[in-house]
Write a protein that holds these residues in place. Structure first.
Motif, PDB file in Angstrom:
ATOM      1  N   ALA A 108      86.980   2.609  68.684  1.00 17.42           N
ATOM      2  CA  ALA A 108      87.258   2.706  69.963  1.00 17.42           C
ATOM      3  C   ALA A 108      87.978   1.280  70.420  1.00 17.42           C
ATOM      4  O   ALA A 108      88.827   1.104  71.103  1.00 17.42           O
ATOM      5  CB  ALA A 108      86.349   3.202  71.039  1.00 17.42           C
TER       6      ALA A 108
ATOM      7  N   ASP B  31      89.449   6.646  74.962  1.00 21.48           N
ATOM      8  CA  ASP B  31      89.206   6.174  73.522  1.00 21.48           C
ATOM      9  C   ASP B  31      88.058   6.495  72.948  1.00 21.48           C
ATOM     10  O   ASP B  31      87.539   6.660  72.035  1.00 21.48           O
ATOM     11  CB  ASP B  31      89.478   4.678  73.294  1.00 21.48           C
ATOM     12  CG  ASP B  31      91.081   4.282  73.452  1.00 21.48           C
ATOM     13  OD1 ASP B  31      91.725   5.184  73.161  1.00 21.48           O
ATOM     14  OD2 ASP B  31      91.340   3.286  73.706  1.00 21.48           O
ATOM     15  N   LEU B  32      86.836   6.434  73.918  1.00 24.34           N
ATOM     16  CA  LEU B  32      85.423   6.437  73.350  1.00 24.34           C
ATOM     17  C   LEU B  32      85.148   8.154  73.134  1.00 24.34           C
ATOM     18  O   LEU B  32      84.677   8.442  72.255  1.00 24.34           O
ATOM     19  CB  LEU B  32      84.564   6.108  74.743  1.00 24.34           C
ATOM     20  CG  LEU B  32      84.108   4.525  74.564  1.00 24.34           C
ATOM     21  CD1 LEU B  32      83.282   4.394  75.942  1.00 24.34           C
ATOM     22  CD2 LEU B  32      83.487   4.232  73.300  1.00 24.34           C
TER      23      LEU B  32
END
Length: 449
Positions: free
Chosen positions: A147, A282-283
């Motif tokens: 990430a 992204d996480l």
């Protein structure tokens, strides 16, 4: 407007020198702001949560700048006036860091850093930093690094601004672009490598899930807003020692433990990462294998901080993330935790029209109401119970011991040849597992060998 929240001090009144002094910036972008809108329109819960995020990352908030705008400023995100306020506070408070409670475009982040002459970190970067501190397992570290690299790949130019200028002259042509391209290739190669490693971890997790499905062991996943008390509840139910603390994202790495219920038998309880408003995409993408435990669970325990007056909004945020990862169709029991902090909500179970437990009110800290929650789990997974007599040959003492260990034996009789007749009550899946492993067969008058 700006505020100065209380700084972090130890018992002697001295500031912690290990923490970076930070100015926090929060802007509310509302499309319905009236000309009379004031600071009261700012979401106090959002401000408090942002400050908690900053402190969880190790920052010392020395000032807060907040305001409202119709839309983000293309250059500075917060506008020129607010940027000047922040600059004045940095100089007055000797701050080293500016944290912005929103995702910034790379150009906005660069422009703010040039103007403010200090590091600027947006909400995504802040949460990524907290995750990097909290991840302890191999898988967790891989997920966080992936990430971070995805986030960094859009901001590479910031680190090489002194090389990319088109100034001309000997020795000044091209090295910036060459270095950037090299860094991008290295990042792309590392991201590809991390994806391969995480695919391998995901395959291993899928094998474990297949084994559980084959054994027909149900999985219950704990989900909820960060700091709602999931890990404390998990520890109470399973008598585990998972790290739990009164802070955001105290634990990241998923933990699975067995929980034996009186009637339903063994289930698997999974503790997962907490959710939060505006969780970076992204996480979510990087933690796909961890969140898969939630998507494929048989039941979700949605843990809610009942003492937080804004818990309805937190429920919405969690359900939004569940929908994003495809877990919104999994059945839920809402667990309203921390009733010990309330005066008008005793521990209890609320049932729906079909008699199924829909909500549980309890306290993981004091264990109040946890027996009711276990009863709700037991009832949900023991609906398909078998009440049978089975014959156990005298030579198969292992099966007898196993049944007694599970607490499934109601009566026992010894026949003349030494065989045992056991009256048992167990889940259908457990009986079918006995058929496979011990050779128990069903007959017209009940199971016999």
């Amino acid at each position: 407007m700006f505020e100065r929240p209380g700084t972090l001090e130890d018992a002697s009144g001295l500031r912690d020198p290990s923490r970076e002094r930070a100015v926090l910036v929060h802007v509310d972008f509302s499309h319905s702001i009236s000309p009379q809108a004031t600071s009261s329109r700012i979401d106090d819960e959002a401000l408090f949560e942002f400050r908690e995020l900053a402190m969880s990352a190790g920052a010392e908030p020395v000032a807060m700048v907040s305001g409202t705008r119709r839309k983000p400023d293309p250059k500075y995100f917060i506008g020129t006036g607010k940027a000047d306020e922040v600059l004045a506070l940095i100089e007055h408070e000797r701050a080293e860091l500016v944290l912005v409670d929103a995702p910034l475009a790379p150009s906005q982040e660069r422009n703010l850093e040039r103007l403010l002459k200090c590091r600027v970190l947006d909400r995504t970067g802040l949460i990524l930093d907290i995750f990097a501190q909290r991840a302890t397992s191999h898988e967790g570290r891989l997920q966080v690094e992936l990430a971070q690299l995805r986030h960094l790949s859009t901001r590479l130019v910031r680190g090489w601004t002194h090389l990319e200028r088109q100034k001309g002259g000997i020795g000044l042509r091209g090295p910036g672009e060459t270095q950037l391209e090299t860094d991008r290739r290295l990042l792309a190669a590392r991201i590809k490598q991390l994806n391969k490693r995480l695919d391998k971890v995901q395959n291993q997790r899928e094998q474990s899930r297949r084994s559980r499905r084959k054994a027909e062991v149900p999985t219950v996943s704990l989900v909820g807003y960060t700091n709602a008390g999931k890990s404390t509840l998990f520890n109470r139910l399973t008598e585990s020692g998972v790290y739990a603390a009164d802070q955001l994202f105290a634990t990241l790495d998923p933990t699975l433990r067995r929980l034996v219920l009186p009637d339903a038998g063994t289930i698997i309880l999974a503790d997962t990462v907490g959710f939060i408003r505006n969780l970076p995409h992204d996480l979510v993408a990087a933690f796909r294998s961890t969140l898969e435990e939630t998507r494929q669970a048989d039941l979700l325990l949605h843990v809610i901080d009942a003492s937080n007056e804004n818990y309805p909004q937190q429920i919405e945020q969690v359900n939004a993330v569940l929908e994003e990862i495809g877990a919104d169709k999994v059945p839920q029991i809402e667990v309203f935790n921390k009733v010990d902090l309330l005066t008008d909500h005793p521990a209890r179970l609320d049932h729906d029209e079909e008699g199924q437990a829909r909500r549980a009110w309890c306290s993981a800290q004091t264990s109040e109401g946890l027996a009711l929650l276990q009863t709700a789990l037991d009832q949900r997974f023991s609906a398909d119970q078998l009440h049978e007599w089975i014959r156990v040959p005298a030579a198969n003492g292992r099966l007898r011991a196993r049944l007694f260990d599970l607490g499934k034996v109601l009566k026992e009789q010894v026949e003349e040849n030494g065989d045992l007749l056991l009256e048992v009550e167990l889940a259908r899946r457990d009986f079918e597992n006995l058929q496979k492993t011990e050779g128990v067969q069903a007959a017209g008058n009940g199971p016999v060998f």
